[in-house]
Structure formats: C-alpha cells, structure tokens
Design an enzyme around this catalytic site. Structure first.
Site, short mmCIF file in Angstrom:
data_model
loop_
_atom_site.label_atom_id
_atom_site.label_comp_id
_atom_site.label_asym_id
_atom_site.label_seq_id
_atom_site.Cartn_x
_atom_site.Cartn_y
_atom_site.Cartn_z
N TYR A 66 1.12 -0.75 0.28
CA TYR A 66 -0.02 0.15 -0.07
C TYR A 66 0.58 1.07 0.09
O TYR A 66 0.59 2.71 -0.86
CB TYR A 66 -1.00 0.17 1.41
CG TYR A 66 -2.26 -0.66 1.06
CD1 TYR A 66 -3.49 -0.93 0.13
CD2 TYR A 66 -2.77 -1.73 2.20
CE1 TYR A 66 -4.90 -1.04 -0.11
CE2 TYR A 66 -3.64 -2.66 2.02
CZ TYR A 66 -5.16 -2.09 0.98
OH TYR A 66 -5.89 -2.79 0.71
N GLU A 79 2.14 -28.73 18.45
CA GLU A 79 1.41 -28.61 16.78
C GLU A 79 0.48 -27.46 17.54
O GLU A 79 -0.36 -26.60 16.43
CB GLU A 79 1.21 -29.62 15.66
CG GLU A 79 0.16 -29.38 14.92
CD GLU A 79 -0.26 -30.12 14.04
OE1 GLU A 79 0.14 -31.37 14.22
OE2 GLU A 79 -1.62 -30.14 13.65
N ASP A 122 0.45 -34.23 15.58
CA ASP A 122 -0.63 -34.69 15.07
C ASP A 122 0.27 -35.94 14.12
O ASP A 122 1.08 -35.31 13.51
CB ASP A 122 -1.76 -34.13 14.42
CG ASP A 122 -2.66 -33.55 15.34
OD1 ASP A 122 -2.81 -34.20 16.53
OD2 ASP A 122 -3.64 -32.91 15.12
#
Lengths: 381, 381
Positions: free
Chosen positions: A107, A201, A253
């Site tokens: 921007y 995690e 996991d």
C-alpha cells in the site's frame, strides 16, 4: 538426557549490514546511469529448477542460477522500477528502525506515476515477489529488512526474553504465555533455564502442558505453533538451537499435516529454499505422534480414518494418502524409521491426534508419554 | 474524550456455583431413579426458533422453549447417557481445578460400553452439543465449566494482569504482547492505566500501533483479534467493559467480514445466543474502516473491488454483495449511520482495508486517523 549444548552461531542481527548492501546496490545502479550504461540487476532464479537438497548440510538450498533484469528493456523496466522503489522503502524502514508488513509495503508504494495512468503496483502479488528477490539477492531475511511476516504462536517456559527495553520471564505470564511477534531478529535471551525446546502443533496441547506444569518439571520451553509454524516461530526455533544450543523436539498430530509441519521446521520449504540456512533446523527431532504409539499405548479406539482414496483403489491416491506418498519421497524422510511410520499409516489407513492421548487421562501426555519417550530418546530423526 | 466509567458488573467467577449446579442436577436424576421414576432433563431448545433480538438490552437472546429428554426412551437414552458422562467429567475438572479442550473432553469420554459394541461417543460432533446443552441448562459459559475454547489473539497496553500466581504489566512484554488464553474467567486486573480498549482485527495493524507507541500515547489497551474474535477475547472485552468500565472501540477492515467481526463482538452470534449476556458488549462502538473514510482521506486508489455479483446483475447478489445485504437487515444495524455505510459499499462496489492507510504514511493511522476520529467521537453505533 537432553541437555543444552554449546552454541554454534552468534547473535548476528546487524541492521547496518543491510543498509550497506542497499547502498552499494543503489550506488551501482546510479553509477551505470551516469555513465550512460543500461543498469541491470542479477536476480537469483526462483522455482524448483533452482532448488536442491544439500546432502551434507541436510537443507533445501537455492542453486546459483540468476537472471539479468535491465532498466531499459520493454519486458524488464516495470520490475526494475519496482525493485528500486521497494529498495528505497526498505532503506527508509531500516534507517528509521520501523517495521512494515508485506501488505503495508504494498500500500505504501502503490501510486500513479505522475504524468501517466500507470500504477507502480496493481496488486500485492507484484510487490511480494520483489521483496523475495531482494532476499535472494542480498541473502538476508525480509525480517532483517524490517518487513514483518504474519505472526502466530506463543511460548511458555523459564527463559528471560529481552525485547527492546523490556525484559521478562516467559514462565511468569500466567496461562497466556508470550505472543511471538512477526520479527524476532532483535530479541535476546539473557537467561535460559531450560534443557530443551518442545515445539507443539496445537494450542490445546500446549495449554495442557502448561496446566500440567510440564515446562517447569521437565525444564522445557514450550513453543505453540498453532498449525504450520510462522516464519517468526521458525526463526525463533533456529536461533534457540544455534545461538543458545537448545535441542529441538517437535510434537505434532500423527497425520500428514503434522509431519509436514515437522518437515518445514526441520528442513525448510521449497518456496523459501533460499532462506533455509536461517529458518530451518535440520537437527530437530520428532517425538510423536507416530503409528507405533497407537499400538504401544492402546489408542486404537481413538484413531481416525485417513481422508481420501487409498493408492490401490480406483481414483486413488488422493487426500491424506497422496500426501503421505509424497512425504515418503522427501529426501529427509529416507530412513527406515520414517519409512516405517509412513508405510504403517498407509497400511492401517488411520491417523492419530495429539489430543487423543486424553483418552488415557488428561495428565498422561505430561506425566508419562512425553517424559518417557524423550527420556529414553525414542525420537525419530 | 473517552474515559473509564463506573463498572456495571463485579468479578463473578465462582467455581463453587458450577459444582453446586452439577450436584443438584446429579442428585435429582439419582432421586428419580431410586424412586423408580423415569428421570428426565429439560434442555432449552437450540436453533433459530428459540432465538430473538431483545430490543431493550440490544442483545441476541435465547427464548424459553425447552424439550424434555428421558433416560428410558429409545430416542433419548443415548443422549441422556452422554449428558451424564460429560456432567461427571466436568465435575471432576472443576473440582480438580483442571481445564480440558472440547477435543480432549471428547477423547476422554469416548470408550466402548462394557459388554457391548456401543461407543459412548462416535465423534466430537456428539460431545460438543452436549456441552452446549449444559451451558444452556445451567446458564454458564463452558469456560466456567473448565472446557476451554480455541485461543487466538493477544493484548498490549498498560494494564496489570493477575493470572494465578503471576502478575505482570501487558505493556512490558516487548513487541510480543500477552497471548490471550482460551479461558479468561480467573484473570484479574489489579491495575488499569488506560482510558479505553481498541479492538483491532489484524495482527499487522495491532503491531503497527504497538510500534508507533499508540497504546502509551493514547492510553489505550490494544486487543488484536487476528480475524474473528475468539471466545476468550470476546469474554475479555466484555469483562473489561462491564467489570472495569472501559469503553470498547472496534477497528476492522471496511468490508463485510470486518463488519461481521464488529457485529459479533457487539451483539453476539446466533449460535451462541444463550451466552450473549456474558460474551457480547452492545455498548461497543466502531471507528472504521468506513466508506466515508475513503473520500475523507483520499484512499480511492487503494480500495479493492467487492467480490461476487451485484444485486442488479444476473445471478446476483453473491459474495460480498450478499453479505452486505444480509448485514443491512441486522437489527443492530437499523440506524442511519450503518445503513449509509452499507449502501455506499453496495453503490461503489468497493472495500477498504485497515492497512490501506499505510498509503498515506506508516504513522498516519496512529498519529492522525485514530486520534482524530476517536477524539472527535466520530464513531458508528
């Protein structure tokens, strides 16, 4: 037993170095213009063709292919102009000790070129690659150029952190922990009272460990990634390992996404190959979840089915099955331990979450699973 | 000028109350069984049919419809058993001062019923609604029952936080800030040196304000939601307003998602209607981004097109257009200020991001935009 080792790197953040590189670059371009030459930049080539796995360093690295970008060239002029604009912007940021996000950088540099209808940038997809080019050209992280990455993740453990004028202990912040900022270059660690870093995690599992006082009992610094590790977290892990000598253990996991998170922390990613040396930690080890955990701890009842179609079925492999087969081909998973886990996952067609350990008891993960596996160094490479 | 007001609520967290409710419930069931009756539970009905907007309190609320669930009833028995299992589990959690995530609660209570092949729970989609039922039945947050929500968000500002034995100032944690935990029930604020709370949608914008020392200069507590506000953050905002008297100002992107974030903080959501009184803050005000900002600050060049098909085009409205039309019908947006902004968005077909303010300068948002708008109370209701 895991213990802190001798550091291999020194705290190296030096904004002056970046400024010097930018200045040298600017002067070279100016000189060529004043001499009436067509100025150019050599930009390391992006993409898979310029990426390789360095067996010795065990890192994904960038090759040495470059492409030349001229100012006076119909196909190059726009990108050349953009490169100079962003370079000037970064020089201002670093000089003033300010930081900007990728989006702010876009921007801030978007405007219509006077006397034309041409915009300097149409979209952030034009400014991001320019920043990556500068990272490649100078061999610095965009964080070192004060362009911040998205932040995500927090830490908890007996470590004193110095961030600017503030100094605090990351185990004295209640259950919250310290939110890891986008840029961790300037952070120092005056005091470290932990033996290793446990990268976790899910926030829920990190919070479980905090509630069970695991960080204190096991002298660990818990780093919650909250999904894929952000650049700030990966850089923090790298720095804690190389500058502070802390072993890194990853706990995700037991599914292809978790293993991918581990893989990115350990070896870096193909997109950011040129930054592996600053972001990756090849010495990281993996504690779980593994397929063997399911049998060993009797978790059969709390597994989940893999998603997608198996390789031997019509239309397969898709989904989890496809991801696992891809991971079996990663150079850093070419060892019998990982091949065994990945093969078992395909064979059984199941995945197992960290939080499934709650089936034994809430305390199980903190009092048995992790201390046992880490104590016996039952870790995957 | 915004100033801290007189508190309207008192710190009210009392684990004993929850334990009493659970005990009373358990005793009632037991009594009915010993008397040879068929025990039942009256569960407030879920869904839109039992939800209304309370004009006086300006809150989405739950109606008084209930449905009766019997133990000895083919269609009810499974849910009845699950309700008792989860209730017992929560009693253990609260008694022991432990917390569990929704997922842990599922895993912890999943087992095969001895002598059968029946699992207590097949899926988390079975245990989550039971926990919601208990929230509805007892009129308590699941956080008060020690079931933690996903965490996301951080805060930064001159406020002393007491979390268990730890006490720290949330403006002395470097650039990081304090990571808001999933449960904020037990947190106390021994010292508050700010005049108001500024809730910010993106981490990048919150980090900008921290870097510009906005929290110090403007005596504000910055709360970064990092997207949709988590339950922990919404509860924190509610408590800071009602227990500490701090005005709440919300600062999001100027797009339907940003306005929805505001709307959820302010009025609660339909899913969690029964919890609005503890999670929502109807007195919250909105500083931006608005459509009027675009003209006033000359940001036309850094807007983006709305996604989707406009209402007057074939196949429309979809995407952003559809969301905006839905929002125009929200009861709490039935005022001329909001109708004007939403109509302008549809008319111009554009959206504007917080970070687009960087087009003026990095400092602009902290030195002009926010102090000017908040100082002049140019806020939407």
């Amino acid at each position: 037993m895991l213990k802190r080792e001798k550091p291999k790197e020194r705290f190296s953040y030096d904004p002056k170095k970046v400024l010097q590189q930018l200045e040298r670059f600017g002067k070279k371009v100016l000189e060529e213009i004043t001499r009436g030459r067509n100025p150019f930049i050599d930009v390391p080539t992006r993409g898979l063709s310029n990426v390789y796995f360095d067996e010795r360093d065990r890192l994904i690295k960038m090759g040495d292919k470059t492409s030349r970008r001229y100012l006076f060239h119909v196909a190059h002029a726009r990108k050349f102009m953009q490169t100079l604009l962003i370079s000037a912007y970064i020089k201002r940021l670093v000089s003033e000790g300010k930081h900007a996000s990728l989006r702010e950088a876009y921007y801030a540099n978007k405007h219509t070129i006077p006397g034309s209808k041409e915009n300097t940038f149409e979209d952030q997809s034009e400014s991001d690659p320019i920043i990556e080019d500068l990272e490649r050209m100078f061999g610095v992280l965009r964080e070192e150029m004060h362009i911040t990455a998205d932040r995500r993740g927090y830490i908890y453990g007996d470590v004193v952190i110095k961030d600017g004028e503030d100094e605090f202990n990351a185990s004295k912040l209640g259950m919250g922990g310290w939110a890891v900022p986008g840029t961790v270059e300037h952070i120092e660690f005056p005091e470290i009272n932990v033996d290793y870093v446990l990268v976790v995690e899910t926030a829920a599992m990190a919070d479980r460990l905090i509630e069970e006082k695991y960080p204190k009992k096991e002298k660990a610094l818990v780093v919650a990634t909250q999904g894929q590790a952000s650049r700030g977290v990966r850089r923090l892990i790298h720095r804690l390992h190389y500058e502070e000598g802390l072993p890194i253990i990853v706990f995700t996991d037991g599914d292809p996404y978790g293993w991918y998170i581990y893989s990115t922390i350990k070896q870096g990613s193909i997109n950011l190959a040129y930054l592996s040396e600053k972001l990756a930690t090849p010495e990281a080890k993996f504690v779980g979840m593994t397929m063997d955990d399911i049998k060993k701890y009797g978790l059969e009842n709390v597994t989940e089915k893999l998603k997608g179609i198996p390789p031997n079925k019509k239309g397969g492999p898709t989904g989890d099955y496809k991801r696992i087969i891809e991971e079996m081909n990663y150079p850093w998973f070419q060892n019998k331990e990982w091949q065994r886990q990945l093969k078992l996952a395909l064979e059984w067609g199941v995945r197992i979450e960290q939080q499934a350990l709650a089936n034994k008891s809430l305390e199980f993960v903190a009092k048995e699973y992790l201390p046992e596996k880490i104590g016996n160094e039952e870790l995957l490479p």
